[in-house]
Design a protein around this motif. Structure first.
Motif, mmCIF file in Angstrom:
data_model
loop_
_atom_site.group_PDB
_atom_site.id
_atom_site.type_symbol
_atom_site.label_atom_id
_atom_site.label_comp_id
_atom_site.label_asym_id
_atom_site.label_seq_id
_atom_site.Cartn_x
_atom_site.Cartn_y
_atom_site.Cartn_z
ATOM 1 N N ASN A 1 99.744 108.035 -21.020
ATOM 2 C CA ASN A 1 98.398 107.500 -21.344
ATOM 3 C C ASN A 1 98.343 106.077 -21.565
ATOM 4 O O ASN A 1 97.347 105.309 -21.277
ATOM 5 N N ARG B 1 91.448 108.505 -16.608
ATOM 6 C CA ARG B 1 92.237 109.630 -16.025
ATOM 7 C C ARG B 1 91.165 110.756 -15.434
ATOM 8 O O ARG B 1 91.195 111.264 -14.237
ATOM 9 N N HIS C 1 104.147 115.310 -17.501
ATOM 10 C CA HIS C 1 103.248 114.087 -18.333
ATOM 11 C C HIS C 1 103.676 114.379 -19.793
ATOM 12 O O HIS C 1 104.263 113.415 -20.497
ATOM 13 N N GLU D 1 105.147 111.911 -22.633
ATOM 14 C CA GLU D 1 104.526 111.738 -23.878
ATOM 15 C C GLU D 1 105.273 112.147 -25.206
ATOM 16 O O GLU D 1 105.181 111.585 -26.145
#
Length: 264
Positions: free
Chosen positions: A68, A81, A123, A127
């Motif tokens: 992010n 995004r 992802h 994160e």
């Protein structure tokens, strides 16, 4: 067997070191693993990685997998995004027309779902590591998945009689699955005793059960894919272990579920 053990030990040590290092090196490697995972799926569908469709698919998946914070600084700060994802989906649909249906709606649907499957899982791996308690939390999740796999294997060999889902994975048994869950509970509670994950023991137990059960579902999802496309392994990059998706199938399925349940 020797090849499998050597590969597993070396890959495990390298991966653990990368988790400990974290930051940009970890992020770059995970993006690389996600890229290989996507290529493995494209190969199952007989979509060439070195093609226009393969290149666009890769960029689309990168849009999903990158952290992010990359959208908060630099050139990507000018985009969201969701804007990029919508743009790519429109592009994919237009390709079916521009290629006069040589690239079909079916292939486009496969690419979009494959990119989401691989991209979202990796992802949330990135994160999770970036969280304040990311190191201890990620090791907790990994130990749960590894203990589930080990417990299921040994319980299945020792007590397994009733098949869990023979149409998808003929060797898995209900007894093995339950053994994996109990092993995860045991290891998870020991880990929590030394490295507290939450102030609530109830939350920890629920999290352990979610990781163990959902991780097994993730393994079955990968088995279903391979059975549908008649392949033994997703790839051969890891001698004795198959491909990247063969090793990360449980983890990349678990992490988005933990996110949805607000555990990460």
């Amino acid at each position: 067997m020797k090849e499998r053990i050597v590969t597993g030990v070396i890959a495990g040590i390298v991966f653990i070191l990368l988790i400990v290092i974290g930051q940009l090196p970890f992020t770059i490697v995970i993006i690389g693993l996600a890229s290989i995972g996507l290529f493995e799926l494209l190969k199952m569908k007989k979509i060439a990685s070195l093609s226009i469709m393969g290149a666009i698919s890769l960029i689309f998946m990168w849009t999903i997998v990158i952290p992010n914070q990359w959208f908060e600084t630099g050139i990507l700060s000018n985009f969201s995004r969701s804007d990029l994802l919508i743009g790519f989906i429109i592009l994919f649909l237009a390709i079916t027309v521009l290629t006069k249906n040589s690239i079909t709606f079916d292939e486009v649907g496969f690419v979009i779902l494959s990119s989401a499957y691989v991209g979202l899982g990796f992802h949330f791996l990135i994160e999770t590591r970036l969280l304040e308690n990311g190191l201890s939390l990620l090791f907790f999740i990994l130990f749960l998945i590894w203990s589930t796999d080990s417990g299921a294997y040994f319980a299945g060999r020792s007590f397994g009689k009733r098949k869990l889902w023979p149409e998808i994975s003929p060797k898995k048994t209900i007894e093995g699955s339950l053994g994996g869950i109990f092993c995860a509970l045991f290891i998870g509670l020991i880990y929590h005793y030394f490295v507290p994950i939450s102030d609530s023991i109830g939350t920890v137990i629920i999290m352990i059960l979610v990781v163990s059960i959902v991780g097994q579902i993730g393994d079955l999802v990968e088995s279903a894919l391979k059975r549908h496309y008649s392949v033994k392994d997703s790839g051969n990059i890891l001698p004795g272990h198959g491909g990247i998706l063969d090793r990360f199938d449980s983890l990349i399925f678990v992490l988005p579920v933990l996110y949805l349940l607000h555990f990460i």
